[in-house]
Design an enzyme around this catalytic site. Structure first.
Site, PDB file in Angstrom:
ATOM      1  N   THR A   7      42.599  45.557  38.709  1.00 29.42           N
ATOM      2  CA  THR A   7      43.171  44.227  38.487  1.00 29.42           C
ATOM      3  C   THR A   7      44.413  44.323  37.619  1.00 29.42           C
ATOM      4  OG1 THR A   7      42.690  41.985  37.727  1.00 29.42           O
ATOM      5  CG2 THR A   7      41.741  43.760  36.437  1.00 29.42           C
ATOM      6  N   GLN A  10      44.786  40.582  32.842  1.00 29.60           N
ATOM      7  CA  GLN A  10      44.383  41.070  31.514  1.00 29.60           C
ATOM      8  C   GLN A  10      43.089  40.397  31.062  1.00 29.60           C
ATOM      9  OE1 GLN A  10      45.830  43.564  30.338  1.00 29.60           O
ATOM     10  NE2 GLN A  10      45.080  43.710  28.241  1.00 29.60           N
ATOM     11  N   LYS A  12      40.615  39.330  32.936  1.00 29.82           N
ATOM     12  CA  LYS A  12      39.484  39.942  33.639  1.00 29.82           C
ATOM     13  C   LYS A  12      39.146  41.291  33.003  1.00 29.82           C
ATOM     14  CE  LYS A  12      38.950  39.072  38.339  1.00 29.82           C
ATOM     15  NZ  LYS A  12      39.322  39.271  39.738  1.00 29.82           N
ATOM     16  N   ASP A  68      35.245  41.373  43.923  1.00 29.81           N
ATOM     17  CA  ASP A  68      35.674  40.237  44.730  1.00 29.81           C
ATOM     18  C   ASP A  68      34.675  39.109  44.509  1.00 29.81           C
ATOM     19  OD1 ASP A  68      37.624  39.130  46.385  1.00 29.81           O
ATOM     20  OD2 ASP A  68      36.347  39.336  48.144  1.00 29.81           O
ATOM     21  N   TYR A 149      37.048  26.676  40.983  1.00 33.35           N
ATOM     22  CA  TYR A 149      36.180  25.559  41.355  1.00 33.35           C
ATOM     23  C   TYR A 149      35.279  25.099  40.205  1.00 33.35           C
ATOM     24  CZ  TYR A 149      37.762  27.022  45.958  1.00 33.35           C
ATOM     25  OH  TYR A 149      38.549  27.354  47.035  1.00 33.35           O
ATOM     26  N   ASP A 150      35.526  25.610  38.988  1.00 32.94           N
ATOM     27  CA  ASP A 150      34.686  25.265  37.832  1.00 32.94           C
ATOM     28  C   ASP A 150      34.483  23.758  37.629  1.00 32.94           C
ATOM     29  OD1 ASP A 150      34.096  27.851  37.184  1.00 32.94           O
ATOM     30  OD2 ASP A 150      35.527  28.020  35.544  1.00 32.94           O
ATOM     31  N   LYS A 170      29.642  29.877  29.698  1.00 30.24           N
ATOM     32  CA  LYS A 170      29.780  30.208  31.123  1.00 30.24           C
ATOM     33  C   LYS A 170      29.687  31.721  31.331  1.00 30.24           C
ATOM     34  CE  LYS A 170      32.904  30.666  34.904  1.00 30.24           C
ATOM     35  NZ  LYS A 170      34.279  30.710  35.394  1.00 30.24           N
ATOM     36  N   ARG A 176      29.813  36.829  37.584  1.00 23.01           N
ATOM     37  CA  ARG A 176      30.506  38.053  37.153  1.00 23.01           C
ATOM     38  C   ARG A 176      29.655  38.815  36.141  1.00 23.01           C
ATOM     39  NH1 ARG A 176      35.105  36.233  38.537  1.00 23.01           N
ATOM     40  NH2 ARG A 176      34.816  34.406  37.238  1.00 23.01           N
TER      41      ARG A 176
HETATM   42  P1  IMP Z   1      38.462  36.671  42.322  1.00 23.01           P
HETATM   43  O1  IMP Z   1      37.997  37.565  43.433  1.00 23.01           O
HETATM   44  O2  IMP Z   1      37.726  36.897  41.027  1.00 23.01           O
HETATM   45  O3  IMP Z   1      39.958  36.706  42.152  1.00 23.01           O
HETATM   46  O4  IMP Z   1      38.090  35.177  42.749  1.00 23.01           O
HETATM   47  C1  IMP Z   1      38.584  34.596  43.949  1.00 23.01           C
HETATM   48  C2  IMP Z   1      38.552  33.088  43.861  1.00 23.01           C
HETATM   49  O5  IMP Z   1      37.194  32.618  43.819  1.00 23.01           O
HETATM   50  C3  IMP Z   1      39.218  32.491  42.635  1.00 23.01           C
HETATM   51  O6  IMP Z   1      40.604  32.318  42.811  1.00 23.01           O
HETATM   52  C4  IMP Z   1      38.494  31.150  42.523  1.00 23.01           C
HETATM   53  O7  IMP Z   1      39.039  30.218  43.429  1.00 23.01           O
HETATM   54  C5  IMP Z   1      37.077  31.474  42.984  1.00 23.01           C
HETATM   55  N1  IMP Z   1      36.248  31.849  41.817  1.00 23.01           N
HETATM   56  C6  IMP Z   1      35.771  33.087  41.523  1.00 23.01           C
HETATM   57  N2  IMP Z   1      35.075  33.078  40.371  1.00 23.01           N
HETATM   58  C7  IMP Z   1      35.127  31.803  39.931  1.00 23.01           C
HETATM   59  C8  IMP Z   1      34.603  31.158  38.757  1.00 23.01           C
HETATM   60  O8  IMP Z   1      33.969  31.760  37.875  1.00 23.01           O
HETATM   61  N3  IMP Z   1      34.859  29.837  38.658  1.00 23.01           N
HETATM   62  C9  IMP Z   1      35.572  29.145  39.581  1.00 23.01           C
HETATM   63  N4  IMP Z   1      36.093  29.691  40.657  1.00 23.01           N
HETATM   64  C10 IMP Z   1      35.874  31.019  40.843  1.00 23.01           C
END
Ligand code: IMP
Length: 189
Positions: A7, A10, A12, A68, A149-150, A170, A176
């Site tokens: 990634t 920072q 993350k 992901d 989408y939180d 959270k 995660r």
């Molecule tokens: P990523 O793979 O962590 O970059 O997540 C991809 C997408 O999933 C993000 O851009 C958000 O739209 C959604 N998403 C992933 N994790 C979360 C979360 O903890 N809260 C809200 N949306 C999330």
């Protein structure tokens, strides 16, 4: 032992660093001066996590972690799923939320889950870890914290959306965190 997290984000990296403290020296792509954009063209969360981890391992030879995540909505046959970040428009969170809510309409089945799939890629090849948090979607935004989408997601057993919770709260119950805990438990064995 070093761990390269696939990634540039920072935030993350720091979240992962905090959880893996003492076990790994966590580095990001930026720490290695890698600025390439990794094309995530997989068809599943697992494929995308693998693409990221393998890319980093092939490039550096350092054990690498790809992740992901996304939102999976029951009544929408699993959408937005792997397209969560760009469902209506790339990283435009309000537009992405609106599209999901529009598609859901008045459907009374509001159940959904967030999922994170991690791929750890080392000399032994890939290993996968998954974390999920189940909940329900509101019809309107509530709260200002977090991202994605939180504001419309209320985890099971709570009255607050992820966006109304303190970030530390959270992060203790998130998809995660669960995926990272599974990874950690395996590494500690
Ligand atoms: P990523 O793979 O962590 O970059 O997540 C991809 C997408 O999933 C993000 O851009 C958000 O739209 C959604 N998403 C992933 N994790 C979360 C979360 O903890 N809260 C809200 N949306 C999330």
């Amino acid at each position: 032992m070093e761990l390269l997290v696939a990634t540039h984000n920072q935030h993350k990296k720091e979240e992962i660093q905090q959880i893996l403290q003492g076990l790994f020296e966590v580095k990001s792509l930026t720490d290695y001066d890698i600025h390439d954009e990794i094309i995530e063209d997989g068809h599943t969360f697992h494929e995308n996590a693998l693409i990221k981890a393998k890319y980093c391992f092939d490039k550096t030879g350092i054990p690498s972690l790809g992740d992901d995540s996304g939102l999976v909505v029951d009544a929408l046959d699993g959408r937005p799923g792997i397209y969560s970040a760009r469902y209506a428009s790339n990283h435009d969170f309000p537009k992405n939320i609106s599209k999901v809510l529009e598609e859901l309409g008045n459907n009374t089945n509001r159940s959904a889950y967030f999922v994170t799939v991690l791929c750890y890629y080392s000399i032994e090849g890939p290993k996968y870890y998954e974390g999920r948090v189940y909940g329900n979607l509101l019809s309107e935004n509530k709260g200002k914290q977090g991202f994605g989408y939180d504001p419309v997601f209320v985890p099971e057993g709570y009255e607050l959306t992820f966006a109304e919770m303190e970030p530390e709260h959270k992060n203790r119950i998130s998809h995660r965190k669960k995926a990272l805990d599974a990874f950690l438990a395996d590494m500690e064995q």
